[in-house]
Design an enzyme around this catalytic site. Structure first.
Site, mmCIF file in Angstrom:
data_model
loop_
_atom_site.group_PDB
_atom_site.id
_atom_site.type_symbol
_atom_site.label_atom_id
_atom_site.label_comp_id
_atom_site.label_asym_id
_atom_site.label_seq_id
_atom_site.Cartn_x
_atom_site.Cartn_y
_atom_site.Cartn_z
ATOM 1 N N GLY A 110 7.575 3.184 -0.139
ATOM 2 C CA GLY A 110 6.817 2.093 -0.761
ATOM 3 C C GLY A 110 7.346 1.785 -2.157
ATOM 4 O O GLY A 110 7.567 0.616 -2.511
ATOM 5 N N TYR A 140 -0.312 11.358 14.639
ATOM 6 C CA TYR A 140 0.648 10.502 13.915
ATOM 7 C C TYR A 140 1.306 9.541 14.902
ATOM 8 O O TYR A 140 1.311 8.321 14.704
ATOM 9 C CB TYR A 140 1.682 11.388 13.217
ATOM 10 C CG TYR A 140 2.704 10.622 12.402
ATOM 11 C CD1 TYR A 140 2.412 10.178 11.111
ATOM 12 C CD2 TYR A 140 3.973 10.344 12.920
ATOM 13 C CE1 TYR A 140 3.346 9.479 10.367
ATOM 14 C CE2 TYR A 140 4.914 9.645 12.178
ATOM 15 C CZ TYR A 140 4.600 9.217 10.901
ATOM 16 O OH TYR A 140 5.527 8.520 10.166
ATOM 17 N N SER A 165 5.072 6.181 -4.323
ATOM 18 C CA SER A 165 6.160 7.144 -4.068
ATOM 19 C C SER A 165 6.961 6.715 -2.844
ATOM 20 O O SER A 165 6.613 5.729 -2.169
ATOM 21 C CB SER A 165 5.597 8.551 -3.842
ATOM 22 O OG SER A 165 4.887 8.584 -2.618
ATOM 23 N N THR A 220 0.861 -1.193 0.000
ATOM 24 C CA THR A 220 0.000 0.000 0.000
ATOM 25 C C THR A 220 0.897 1.243 0.000
ATOM 26 O O THR A 220 2.013 1.215 0.535
ATOM 27 C CB THR A 220 -0.965 0.037 1.216
ATOM 28 O OG1 THR A 220 -0.223 0.313 2.407
ATOM 29 C CG2 THR A 220 -1.725 -1.269 1.375
ATOM 30 N N GLY A 221 0.413 2.309 -0.638
ATOM 31 C CA GLY A 221 1.221 3.529 -0.743
ATOM 32 C C GLY A 221 2.494 3.268 -1.529
ATOM 33 O O GLY A 221 3.587 3.693 -1.142
ATOM 34 N N ALA A 222 2.335 2.564 -2.670
ATOM 35 C CA ALA A 222 3.517 2.121 -3.426
ATOM 36 C C ALA A 222 3.906 3.094 -4.524
ATOM 37 O O ALA A 222 4.868 2.846 -5.250
ATOM 38 C CB ALA A 222 3.228 0.755 -4.036
HETATM 39 N N1 LIG Z 1 9.671 9.655 5.563
HETATM 40 C C1 LIG Z 1 9.985 9.365 6.807
HETATM 41 O O1 LIG Z 1 10.944 9.927 7.399
HETATM 42 C C2 LIG Z 1 9.224 8.341 7.556
HETATM 43 C C3 LIG Z 1 8.100 7.724 7.024
HETATM 44 N N2 LIG Z 1 7.437 6.769 7.747
HETATM 45 C C4 LIG Z 1 6.270 6.086 7.184
HETATM 46 O O2 LIG Z 1 6.583 5.566 5.915
HETATM 47 C C5 LIG Z 1 5.375 5.364 5.173
HETATM 48 C C6 LIG Z 1 5.588 5.842 3.752
HETATM 49 O O3 LIG Z 1 5.756 7.244 3.775
HETATM 50 P P1 LIG Z 1 6.819 8.015 2.888
HETATM 51 O O4 LIG Z 1 7.317 7.146 1.816
HETATM 52 O O5 LIG Z 1 7.770 8.651 3.810
HETATM 53 O O6 LIG Z 1 5.938 9.204 2.338
HETATM 54 P P2 LIG Z 1 5.195 9.413 0.926
HETATM 55 O O7 LIG Z 1 4.280 10.545 1.169
HETATM 56 O O8 LIG Z 1 6.172 9.468 -0.166
HETATM 57 O O9 LIG Z 1 4.382 8.069 0.765
HETATM 58 C C7 LIG Z 1 3.156 7.873 1.373
HETATM 59 C C8 LIG Z 1 2.363 6.938 0.488
HETATM 60 O O10 LIG Z 1 1.117 6.666 1.123
HETATM 61 C C9 LIG Z 1 0.107 6.919 0.185
HETATM 62 N N3 LIG Z 1 -1.142 7.267 0.818
HETATM 63 C C10 LIG Z 1 -1.409 8.296 1.645
HETATM 64 N N4 LIG Z 1 -2.701 8.295 1.980
HETATM 65 C C11 LIG Z 1 -3.260 7.235 1.354
HETATM 66 C C12 LIG Z 1 -4.559 6.701 1.287
HETATM 67 N N5 LIG Z 1 -5.579 7.266 1.943
HETATM 68 N N6 LIG Z 1 -4.766 5.599 0.551
HETATM 69 C C13 LIG Z 1 -3.761 5.008 -0.125
HETATM 70 N N7 LIG Z 1 -2.515 5.476 -0.129
HETATM 71 C C14 LIG Z 1 -2.270 6.573 0.614
HETATM 72 C C15 LIG Z 1 0.610 8.022 -0.699
HETATM 73 O O11 LIG Z 1 -0.102 8.028 -1.908
HETATM 74 P P3 LIG Z 1 -0.754 9.320 -2.630
HETATM 75 O O12 LIG Z 1 0.059 9.521 -3.845
HETATM 76 O O13 LIG Z 1 -2.150 8.938 -2.928
HETATM 77 O O14 LIG Z 1 -0.669 10.452 -1.650
HETATM 78 C C16 LIG Z 1 2.049 7.580 -0.859
HETATM 79 O O15 LIG Z 1 2.153 6.605 -1.844
HETATM 80 C C17 LIG Z 1 4.285 6.098 5.938
HETATM 81 O O16 LIG Z 1 3.516 5.175 6.647
HETATM 82 C C18 LIG Z 1 5.058 6.974 6.919
HETATM 83 O O17 LIG Z 1 4.344 7.238 8.084
HETATM 84 C C19 LIG Z 1 7.850 6.379 8.986
HETATM 85 C C20 LIG Z 1 8.934 6.969 9.546
HETATM 86 C C21 LIG Z 1 9.713 7.980 8.887
HETATM 87 C C1 LIG Z 2 19.140 20.515 11.128
HETATM 88 C C2 LIG Z 2 17.931 19.715 10.839
HETATM 89 C C3 LIG Z 2 18.162 18.274 10.940
HETATM 90 C C4 LIG Z 2 16.724 20.228 11.571
HETATM 91 C C5 LIG Z 2 15.466 19.413 11.386
HETATM 92 C C6 LIG Z 2 14.587 19.461 12.593
HETATM 93 C C7 LIG Z 2 13.294 18.633 12.511
HETATM 94 C C8 LIG Z 2 12.390 19.215 11.455
HETATM 95 C C9 LIG Z 2 13.576 17.133 12.328
HETATM 96 C C10 LIG Z 2 14.463 16.602 13.457
HETATM 97 C C11 LIG Z 2 14.084 15.150 13.664
HETATM 98 C C12 LIG Z 2 13.119 14.854 12.511
HETATM 99 C C13 LIG Z 2 12.280 13.611 12.526
HETATM 100 C C14 LIG Z 2 12.610 12.539 13.266
HETATM 101 C C15 LIG Z 2 11.877 11.265 13.247
HETATM 102 C C16 LIG Z 2 10.954 11.072 12.025
HETATM 103 C C17 LIG Z 2 9.999 9.897 12.259
HETATM 104 C C18 LIG Z 2 10.759 8.607 12.313
HETATM 105 C C19 LIG Z 2 8.827 9.863 11.350
HETATM 106 O O1 LIG Z 2 8.075 8.903 11.345
HETATM 107 C C20 LIG Z 2 8.428 11.008 10.514
HETATM 108 C C21 LIG Z 2 9.398 12.147 10.412
HETATM 109 C C22 LIG Z 2 10.204 12.363 11.703
HETATM 110 C C23 LIG Z 2 9.250 12.726 12.808
HETATM 111 C C24 LIG Z 2 11.239 13.507 11.463
HETATM 112 C C25 LIG Z 2 10.582 14.842 11.146
HETATM 113 C C26 LIG Z 2 11.536 16.026 11.075
HETATM 114 C C27 LIG Z 2 12.366 16.166 12.353
HETATM 115 C C28 LIG Z 2 11.440 16.487 13.507
#
Ligand SMILES: NC(=O)C1=CN([C@@H]2O[C@H](COP(=O)(O)OP(=O)(O)OC[C@H]3O[C@@H](n4cnc5c(N)ncnc54)[C@H](OP(=O)(O)O)[C@@H]3O)[C@@H](O)[C@H]2O)C=CC1
Ligand SMILES: CC(C)CCC[C@@H](C)[C@H]1CC[C@H]2C3=CC[C@H]4[C@H](C)C(=O)CC[C@]4(C)[C@H]3CC[C@]12C
Length: 345
Positions: free
Chosen positions: A15, A193, A12, A8-10
């Site tokens: 994914g 979140y 971008s 799911t969410g593949a």
């Molecule tokens: N980036 C990070 O630092 C971190 C990310 N994560 C988790 O990783 C996962 C992927 O996120 P990430 O790759 O970072 O971000 P992206 O925004 O690139 O990817 C998110 C994906 O989820 C899809 N999505 C969102 N809402 C829906 C929905 N209602 N139905 C189906 N698909 C949906 C998006 O598709 P669409 O094109 O439709 O929006 C997209 O493909 C998430 O669960 C996020 O919480 C966890 C920790 C850190």
């Molecule tokens: C000098 C820079 C690094 C300043 C950036 C400050 C903040 C915007 C970011 C610092 C830590 C970041 C995060 C940590 C954990 C991520 C977590 C695992 C997740 O699921 C989603 C994103 C994070 C919360 C992320 C978000 C930005 C910071 C708070």
């Protein structure tokens, strides 16, 4: 034998990187990109097929935040496949994030600085709202829609003599103190979140207790801090690019700055290669990248109590009943209205 893998969410970020890695490093995979935005899904499929000519890549329309869409998508999956080997529950949102700058600056000079960068504890809040099903959007997308998907796909996931896996993309931002069992949707707080990710950690544990005997195994991962659309919603992409040298520097002290979707997908791909019996249901598997850029996966014990995870599971089952009832009432109303229109024509 061909393995069926649904992500799911593949379309971008992490994914899509997982899909790329699965096709590059494994043969005999039938990949299904379950996406909300089909235009982006088509583009992702084309990109995957360009680098992997002849690969089996299917598309499935799924808005995981909509009950109707989840039920329709699950029905479609049941007509297409006879079994599911891996279901990656990766789609996720963090709407309207706000960074607490004062807490960030204070954190920089505290002993907790490394933990702050790894977990963002106390730094991030979000604004959530009700969706058209009357559910909190973050809860519905990050947790409940995926739960419903598993429930609907149980006939394919729990089959005698076959092992199936579900893998949740959780986060190190998941925090027990952000979750309240009396408010599992997080209607009253400012960290939906964090709450939803903690709930997915608990649900994974409950699923293992409930379903291991039927051949279903669940795991959770954290991809680390990755540059994707989700993080570009926190700070603009040009700003992240600007501070990239600082981020590489921070990576020397915390291996959680994985930064690229490829690195972030490490634990997701690592789990694909493991036997489920060898995994710890209480562990979160972290994608980590060293200062020199080496990727690896490491388990960390989750702070979860069994009673609460069981209570959450029961509450989700109850909510599922309510949501299904509401849907069938709506369907009956629509049917009656249609009949009325036909009769008055
Ligand atoms: N980036 C990070 O630092 C971190 C990310 N994560 C988790 O990783 C996962 C992927 O996120 P990430 O790759 O970072 O971000 P992206 O925004 O690139 O990817 C998110 C994906 O989820 C899809 N999505 C969102 N809402 C829906 C929905 N209602 N139905 C189906 N698909 C949906 C998006 O598709 P669409 O094109 O439709 O929006 C997209 O493909 C998430 O669960 C996020 O919480 C966890 C920790 C850190
Ligand atoms: C000098 C820079 C690094 C300043 C950036 C400050 C903040 C915007 C970011 C610092 C830590 C970041 C995060 C940590 C954990 C991520 C977590 C695992 C997740 O699921 C989603 C994103 C994070 C919360 C992320 C978000 C930005 C910071 C708070």
């Amino acid at each position: 034998m061909e393995r069926v893998v649904i992500v799911t969410g593949a379309n971008s970020g992490i994914g899509l990187a997982l899909c790329e890695r699965l096709l590059t490093e494994n043969s005999q995979i039938r990949l299904c990109l379950a996406c909300r935005n089909m235009q982006r899904a088509e583009a992702a499929r084309s990109a995957l097929l360009t680098s992997h000519t002849g690969a089996c890549v299917d598309l499935l329309h799924l808005d995981v935040g909509s009950v109707r869409s989840v039920l329709t998508a699950a029905k479609e999956v049941k007509t297409r496949y006879r079994k599911i080997d891996f279901l990656y529950l990766n789609a996720g949102i963090m709407p309207n994030p706000q960074v607490d700058i004062r807490a960030f600056i204070k954190g920089l000079f505290s002993r907790n600085v490394i933990n702050m960068f790894a977990t963002a504890e106390g730094l991030l809040t979000q604004q959530d709202h009700l969706n058209s099903d009357g559910l909190q959007e973050v809860f519905a997308t990050n947790l409940f829609g995926h739960f419903l998907m598993i429930r609907e796909l149980e006939p394919l996931l729990c089959q005698a003599g076959h092992t199936s896996r579900v893998v949740w993309t959780s986060s190190s931002n998941a925090r027990r103190s952000a979750f309240d069992i009396e408010d599992m949707q997080h209607r009253n707080g400012t960290e939906p979140y964090s709450s939803s990710k903690y709930a997915s950690d608990m649900l994974s544990l409950a699923l293992n207790r409930q379903k291991n005997s039927q051949g279903l195994f669940s795991s959770v991962i954290c991809p680390g801090l990755v540059m994707t659309n989700l993080t570009y919603g926190i700070l603009p992409s040009f700003f992240w690019t600007l501070i990239m040298p600082i981020m590489w520097l921070i990576r020397i002290f915390t291996n959680t700055f994985t930064l690229t979707p490829y690195n972030g997908a490490e634990a997701l791909h690592w789990l694909f290669l493991q036997a489920p019996e060898s995994l710890d249901p209480r562990a979160k598997y972290h994608s980590l990248t060293s200062g020199l850029g080496t990727n690896y996966t490491e388990p960390q014990r989750m702070d979860i109590d069994e009673e609460m995870s069981e209570a959450l599971y029961k509450k989700l089952l109850k909510l599922e009943t309510v949501v299904r009832r509401k849907l069938s009432e709506e369907n009956a109303d629509n049917k009656a209205y249609q009949q009325y229109l036909n009769e008055t024509e």
